[in-house]
Every structure is written in structure tokens, then in C-alpha cells.
Scaffold this active site. Sequence first.
Site, PDB file in Angstrom:
ATOM      1  N   ALA A  97     -17.377 -16.872  -5.175  1.00  0.00           N
ATOM      2  CA  ALA A  97     -16.070 -16.210  -5.094  1.00  0.00           C
ATOM      3  C   ALA A  97     -15.979 -15.329  -3.857  1.00  0.00           C
ATOM      4  O   ALA A  97     -14.929 -15.271  -3.201  1.00  0.00           O
ATOM      5  CB  ALA A  97     -15.828 -15.384  -6.354  1.00  0.00           C
ATOM      6  N   TYR A  98     -17.070 -14.651  -3.522  1.00  0.00           N
ATOM      7  CA  TYR A  98     -17.086 -13.799  -2.328  1.00  0.00           C
ATOM      8  C   TYR A  98     -16.897 -14.639  -1.069  1.00  0.00           C
ATOM      9  O   TYR A  98     -16.088 -14.307  -0.195  1.00  0.00           O
ATOM     10  CB  TYR A  98     -18.405 -13.031  -2.279  1.00  0.00           C
ATOM     11  CG  TYR A  98     -18.570 -12.145  -1.064  1.00  0.00           C
ATOM     12  CD1 TYR A  98     -17.778 -11.019  -0.900  1.00  0.00           C
ATOM     13  CD2 TYR A  98     -19.525 -12.430  -0.099  1.00  0.00           C
ATOM     14  CE1 TYR A  98     -17.917 -10.195   0.208  1.00  0.00           C
ATOM     15  CE2 TYR A  98     -19.685 -11.614   1.008  1.00  0.00           C
ATOM     16  CZ  TYR A  98     -18.886 -10.498   1.163  1.00  0.00           C
ATOM     17  OH  TYR A  98     -19.034  -9.686   2.272  1.00  0.00           O
ATOM     18  N   VAL A  99     -17.633 -15.751  -0.990  1.00  0.00           N
ATOM     19  CA  VAL A  99     -17.510 -16.623   0.178  1.00  0.00           C
ATOM     20  C   VAL A  99     -16.105 -17.215   0.265  1.00  0.00           C
ATOM     21  O   VAL A  99     -15.549 -17.360   1.369  1.00  0.00           O
ATOM     22  CB  VAL A  99     -18.581 -17.724   0.134  1.00  0.00           C
ATOM     23  CG1 VAL A  99     -18.245 -18.859   1.099  1.00  0.00           C
ATOM     24  CG2 VAL A  99     -19.952 -17.151   0.492  1.00  0.00           C
ATOM     25  N   SER A 149     -13.401 -15.770  -0.558  1.00  0.00           N
ATOM     26  CA  SER A 149     -12.536 -14.735   0.014  1.00  0.00           C
ATOM     27  C   SER A 149     -12.775 -14.579   1.509  1.00  0.00           C
ATOM     28  O   SER A 149     -11.835 -14.366   2.280  1.00  0.00           O
ATOM     29  CB  SER A 149     -12.737 -13.398  -0.716  1.00  0.00           C
ATOM     30  OG  SER A 149     -13.968 -12.772  -0.388  1.00  0.00           O
ATOM     31  N   LYS A 150     -14.017 -14.698   1.924  1.00  0.00           N
ATOM     32  CA  LYS A 150     -14.324 -14.526   3.342  1.00  0.00           C
ATOM     33  C   LYS A 150     -13.955 -15.762   4.167  1.00  0.00           C
ATOM     34  O   LYS A 150     -13.616 -15.652   5.356  1.00  0.00           O
ATOM     35  CB  LYS A 150     -15.805 -14.178   3.513  1.00  0.00           C
ATOM     36  CG  LYS A 150     -16.160 -12.784   3.006  1.00  0.00           C
ATOM     37  CD  LYS A 150     -15.326 -11.712   3.697  1.00  0.00           C
ATOM     38  CE  LYS A 150     -15.790 -10.312   3.368  1.00  0.00           C
ATOM     39  NZ  LYS A 150     -15.017  -9.275   4.081  1.00  0.00           N
TER      40      LYS A 150
END
Length: 247
Positions: A155-157, A159-160
Site C-alpha cells: 500500500a505504501y509503494v 501511494s509513492k
Amino acid sequence: MNRTSSTGRVALVTGGSGGIGKAVVERLVEDGFAVAVHYAGNAAKAEAIVAEIAGKGGQAIAVGGDVADEAAMAAAFEATTAAFGGIDVLVNTAGIMLLSPIATLDLADLDRMHRTNIRGTFVVSQLAANRLRAGGAIINFSTTVTKTSFPGYGAYVASKAAVEGITLILARELRGRDITVNAVAPGPTATPLFLDGKDEATIASLSKAAPLERLGQPEDIAETVAFLAGPARWVNGQVIYANGGLA
């Protein structure tokens, strides 16, 4: 009252009281920038950084607000302009990282990262696109994990990866404005955001992953930002990987 920096250049650093953000603020002040130190919730920490800069003869103010709130960030841009006469550089270090396998991720965490990392980047990039002076720079933050694809970072990736898309397209949309738009993608860096929730074995393993066999330090990332904020006028529409050779 307007104040002037030694170079006449002004930067607004979102997340400027955090680990990488604070290092970026200090590095830009070394280069003669007047700096607006943005905070989301800890005004006292930002004010302490401002006081430290002032004590060394630098120029800084603290500005607050949720990066995803366009009204709050417009006020931060306006306060910076009122204090220093304009803005040349926007550095968007503000972000959150919540880790979980995709199969078990709490979707509320996905929404939180979407709001801060994607909407927040979009809001401040939009404001910067309309307010930065010619010769300026917009510098967003991605992550090297877009390449390394570590489990738990899905999920973090996501977003990035969105941040990278925003960055690369905005660089092309600002044709003719003399404003560069780039993203910095740090590798494992010794900040609370990275270290929190990791055991010693994981940290030790990651510190040996890059050929330079150490974790990055916030100052390493700040050097890359300073390059993009200053002399790197021919670097535009790029993602710069500051990761010691990890990927």
C-alpha cells in the site's frame, strides 16, 4: 515584514520538523535559503528548529497544516510569501508509512496513506505549480521500495508510485515556466519513520543490503535535495534514487 535570505531564495519544506525534513531544512539554510518549516501537529518542534536557525543567523518561520487540506496549505504558502516575498522551492517530505501484507491490510490505513501521500502531494504540488517563481524547483518524495518490492510495503509503494506519476507529468505540464519537478526516492534511512516497528535483526540486515553497507542518514538525502533545489537546473522530470546502490 519581508525578510531576505543571503541568496534571495526561499523554500517551503513540508514535514520540515521530521527526520529527513529537518535535515533538508538545515541543509537549505546552509545554502543561504530562507525556509518555512512546515509541521502537521507538533508546532513546538518546528518553532524550536526556527529558533535554532535564527540563533545561527538564518531566516526561518514555522507554518502548520494538514498537507491534504488545500485551504490550510494555501495559508502556509501565503504566510511564507508574506514573510519572505515569494517562494522558489517546494520540498514535500511529509508522508506516512503503514506496513502490512496486502491480504491483511486494514483499509483505513490505505485511506490514511492515500490522503497524506497522494492527495497531500497533489495539493502542495498544485499550489507550488501556481505560485513558485521562475528558476524554482518542486521536489517530491518517493521510495526505493518501488524497485525493491519488499513484502509488506504494497500500500505504501502504491501511494509513492502515484507520487512519481504526479511528479513526472507535472514536470512536463510546466513547460516554459523554468520550474523543475523531480522526486527523490530514498533507500533505508535511519529515521523514526523507517526504524519504528522493526527489530534489530531486520535493521541490521537492511543496513548491509546496499553496497555501501550502512543505512542512509537524513543528511545523505538532504544533499540530494540541495542539488535539485540549487545547481541541478538540467535535471527535470526524474526520480533520483538516493539509496547507496541498493537498487
